[in-house]
Design a protein around this motif. Structure first.
Motif, short mmCIF file in Angstrom:
data_model
loop_
_atom_site.label_atom_id
_atom_site.label_comp_id
_atom_site.label_asym_id
_atom_site.label_seq_id
_atom_site.Cartn_x
_atom_site.Cartn_y
_atom_site.Cartn_z
N LYS A 37 0.83 -1.21 0.00
CA LYS A 37 0.00 0.00 0.00
C LYS A 37 0.86 1.26 0.00
O LYS A 37 0.36 2.35 -0.27
CB LYS A 37 -0.95 0.00 1.19
CG LYS A 37 -2.04 -1.05 1.04
CD LYS A 37 -3.02 -0.94 2.16
CE LYS A 37 -4.13 -1.97 1.96
NZ LYS A 37 -5.17 -1.85 2.97
N LEU A 38 2.15 1.12 0.28
CA LEU A 38 3.05 2.27 0.31
C LEU A 38 3.70 2.54 -1.04
O LEU A 38 4.55 3.42 -1.14
CB LEU A 38 4.12 2.07 1.39
CG LEU A 38 3.57 2.03 2.82
CD1 LEU A 38 4.67 1.69 3.80
CD2 LEU A 38 2.92 3.36 3.19
N CYS A 41 4.42 5.95 -2.41
CA CYS A 41 5.53 6.69 -1.79
C CYS A 41 6.88 6.38 -2.41
O CYS A 41 7.89 6.97 -2.01
CB CYS A 41 5.58 6.38 -0.30
SG CYS A 41 4.09 6.86 0.60
N ALA A 54 -1.77 10.83 -2.04
CA ALA A 54 -2.01 9.38 -1.93
C ALA A 54 -0.95 8.74 -1.05
O ALA A 54 -1.25 7.86 -0.24
CB ALA A 54 -2.02 8.73 -3.31
N CYS A 55 0.29 9.17 -1.22
CA CYS A 55 1.38 8.64 -0.39
C CYS A 55 1.11 8.93 1.08
O CYS A 55 1.18 8.03 1.92
CB CYS A 55 2.72 9.25 -0.82
SG CYS A 55 4.09 8.93 0.33
N SER A 57 -1.66 9.65 2.61
CA SER A 57 -2.84 8.93 3.07
C SER A 57 -2.48 7.49 3.43
O SER A 57 -2.84 6.98 4.49
CB SER A 57 -3.92 8.96 1.99
OG SER A 57 -5.01 8.16 2.37
N ARG A 58 -1.75 6.85 2.55
CA ARG A 58 -1.33 5.46 2.79
C ARG A 58 -0.34 5.37 3.95
O ARG A 58 -0.37 4.43 4.74
CB ARG A 58 -0.72 4.85 1.53
CG ARG A 58 -1.66 4.78 0.36
CD ARG A 58 -2.74 3.70 0.56
NE ARG A 58 -3.67 3.63 -0.53
CZ ARG A 58 -3.50 2.91 -1.62
NH1 ARG A 58 -2.40 2.20 -1.79
NH2 ARG A 58 -4.42 2.91 -2.57
N GLU A 61 -2.24 5.53 7.09
CA GLU A 61 -2.98 4.27 7.25
C GLU A 61 -2.06 3.16 7.77
O GLU A 61 -2.46 2.36 8.60
CB GLU A 61 -3.57 3.87 5.91
CG GLU A 61 -4.28 2.56 5.87
CD GLU A 61 -4.71 2.21 4.45
OE1 GLU A 61 -4.17 1.24 3.91
OE2 GLU A 61 -5.55 2.93 3.89
N GLN A 62 -0.83 3.13 7.28
CA GLN A 62 0.12 2.08 7.64
C GLN A 62 1.00 2.45 8.83
O GLN A 62 1.86 1.66 9.22
CB GLN A 62 1.00 1.75 6.43
CG GLN A 62 0.25 1.12 5.27
CD GLN A 62 -0.25 -0.26 5.63
OE1 GLN A 62 0.51 -1.14 5.98
NE2 GLN A 62 -1.56 -0.45 5.56
#
Length: 98
Positions: A37-38, A41, A54-55, A57-58, A61-62
């Motif tokens: 999911k990264l 990035c 998007a980076c 956000s992920r 999340e992680q």
């Protein structure tokens, strides 16, 4: 192989390990640790580009999984790299202290 492709390959391999194992201790059960999911990035961590929305956000999340990633021999160089730390700072994700 380009650095971004190498990162993706490493992240994909790590995702397979995570799918076969339980979530790391201390990680909320609702958080699915999935290093792939990264991938948004990759440009920021490998290429020194600014992190995208998007980076970040992920990355947020992680965040609960970062210590597990920092301990993994295949991923720790990305988590602990200057660009990795810079990306976390730009995304307002604390650098893991494991």
């Amino acid at each position: 192989m380009k650095p971004a492709q190498a990162l993706f390959a490493v992240l994909a391999a790590w995702a397979m390990v995570l799918l076969l194992c339980a979530a790391p201790r201390g990680v909320d059960a609702a958080t699915a640790c999935d290093a792939t999911k990264l991938t948004p990035c990759a440009g920021a961590i490998i290429g020194n580009a600014p992190p995208t929305a998007a980076c970040c956000s992920r990355m947020k999340e992680q965040q609960p999984c970062m210590c597990a990633y920092a301990r993994d021999p295949n991923l720790k160089r990305y988590v602990n790299s200057p660009n990795g730390k810079k990306t976390m700072a730009a995304c307002k994700v604390p650098v893991p202290r494991c």
